[in-house]
Design a protein around this motif. Structure first.
Motif, mmCIF file in Angstrom:
data_model
loop_
_atom_site.group_PDB
_atom_site.id
_atom_site.type_symbol
_atom_site.label_atom_id
_atom_site.label_comp_id
_atom_site.label_asym_id
_atom_site.label_seq_id
_atom_site.Cartn_x
_atom_site.Cartn_y
_atom_site.Cartn_z
ATOM 1 N N HIS A 147 0.828 -1.215 0.000
ATOM 2 C CA HIS A 147 0.000 0.000 0.000
ATOM 3 C C HIS A 147 0.857 1.257 0.000
ATOM 4 C CE1 HIS A 147 -3.279 2.737 1.106
ATOM 5 N NE2 HIS A 147 -2.514 3.182 2.083
ATOM 6 N N PHE A 148 1.849 1.298 0.870
ATOM 7 C CA PHE A 148 2.680 2.498 0.968
ATOM 8 C C PHE A 148 3.602 2.645 -0.238
ATOM 9 C CE2 PHE A 148 2.097 2.293 5.790
ATOM 10 C CZ PHE A 148 1.154 3.306 5.770
ATOM 11 N N PRO A 170 6.433 7.915 -5.848
ATOM 12 C CA PRO A 170 6.674 8.104 -7.289
ATOM 13 C C PRO A 170 7.485 6.935 -7.833
ATOM 14 C CG PRO A 170 8.030 9.602 -5.970
ATOM 15 C CD PRO A 170 7.076 8.952 -5.026
ATOM 16 N N GLN A 171 7.016 6.379 -8.927
ATOM 17 C CA GLN A 171 7.696 5.223 -9.520
ATOM 18 C C GLN A 171 8.810 5.645 -10.475
ATOM 19 O OE1 GLN A 171 6.594 2.181 -8.216
ATOM 20 N NE2 GLN A 171 5.398 3.631 -6.983
ATOM 21 N N THR A 172 8.598 6.757 -11.141
ATOM 22 C CA THR A 172 9.608 7.335 -12.030
ATOM 23 C C THR A 172 9.548 8.845 -11.861
ATOM 24 O OG1 THR A 172 8.068 7.468 -13.899
ATOM 25 C CG2 THR A 172 9.437 5.467 -13.732
ATOM 26 N N GLU A 222 14.373 -0.494 -1.982
ATOM 27 C CA GLU A 222 15.610 -0.494 -2.769
ATOM 28 C C GLU A 222 15.309 -0.418 -4.258
ATOM 29 O OE1 GLU A 222 19.864 -1.054 -3.612
ATOM 30 O OE2 GLU A 222 18.687 -0.264 -1.943
ATOM 31 N N GLY A 223 14.331 -1.210 -4.715
ATOM 32 C CA GLY A 223 13.968 -1.169 -6.124
ATOM 33 C C GLY A 223 13.502 0.204 -6.547
ATOM 34 N N GLN A 224 12.758 0.873 -5.679
ATOM 35 C CA GLN A 224 12.258 2.194 -6.028
ATOM 36 C C GLN A 224 13.354 3.245 -6.064
ATOM 37 O OE1 GLN A 224 8.885 3.035 -3.449
ATOM 38 N NE2 GLN A 224 7.505 2.067 -4.917
#
Length: 253
Positions: free
Chosen positions: A150-151, A156-158, A202-204
């Motif tokens: 959810h969080f 922002p993804q990009t 980390e991925g974000q």
């Protein structure tokens, strides 16, 4: 203009609150503060703390930690997701922000999060000892994995092309990777690994192109570079942890 960071202030302790109050009202008026969670479970104290920091700094950037979402002293119908909305409203009213902030050639991006057991599965000791399992309340059918999802979806993804800067600094309360826990932490403490953070953070931060990431939660202060990203933890900590922390703002170079 300088960028400073601190986390885990825990102003429920009077000595910690006194440090916030006594911080210079003049020295940081042109500077930015990253406040990476765990201020207090008390909403009135949270408003006071964020207001004090907002009066001292040009801009305060904030994400809540797990302690900020505790509801053990709230009405029975208050869940931690509603507490999150309440905390974010307090932050906005107090002059803090949880939105990306740019200055010069730097973009600072707050990242919400939780823990999702991507660092390990909880055992019976953790279930008994970890306060979140009693101090947080989630809607029926929602556990830590769903809370984290959810969080993370709120982040922002990009970055749009016009928001890109030469430097991207991200920050979260929770750890983005388990190897930020140093080797000297005894094996007897590894039962805490499942509740330290999420690899999704980390991925974000990697997708956003961060070169620096500030985090909190572990109360183990360090600065380390891993695969091109500098990770910084500057936890103020509990009064009994005074020998473990420098108890000052750290500038993000």
């Amino acid at each position: 203009m300088k960028l400073f960071a601190i986390s885990d202030i825990h102003i429920d302790y009077p000595d910690n609150a006194r440090w916030v109050d006594n911080l210079s009202d003049m020295d940081y008026r042109d500077d930015i503060l990253i406040l990476a969670g765990d201020i207090t479970e008390d909403s009135s104290l949270l408003a006071w703390c964020l207001g004090r920091f907002a009066a001292k700094f040009r801009q305060v950037l904030f994400v809540p930690g797990n302690h900020d979402l505790w509801v053990r002293r709230e009405a029975a119908d208050m869940c931690s997701l509603r507490k999150f909305e309440h905390v974010m409203a307090i932050a906005e009213d107090s002059g803090a922000s949880s939105r990306p902030y740019s200055y010069g050639d730097t973009l600072v991006v707050p990242l919400l999060g939780w823990y999702d057991y991507s660092f390990g599965k909880p055992n019976s000791d953790l279930s008994m000892l970890w306060m979140d399992f009693r101090a947080c309340r989630w809607p029926d059918g929602i556990g830590p994995e769903q809370v984290t999802e959810h969080f993370l979806k709120m982040n922002p993804q990009t970055l749009p092309q016009d928001a890109r800067r030469n430097r991207v600094v991200t920050f979260s309360h929770f750890l983005p990777r388990i190897d930020l826990i140093p080797f000297f932490v005894p094996a007897s403490m590894h039962y805490l690994n499942p509740v330290l953070g999420s690899s999704g953070i980390e991925g974000q931060l990697r997708a956003l192109g961060a070169d620096t990431h500030v985090y909190g939660h572990s109360h183990i202060n360090r600065r380390v570079s891993i695969d091109g990203v500098t990770y910084i933890n500057n936890a103020f900590g509990y009064p009994q942890e005074s020998l473990m922390s420098v108890r000052r703002l750290v500038e993000i170079g």
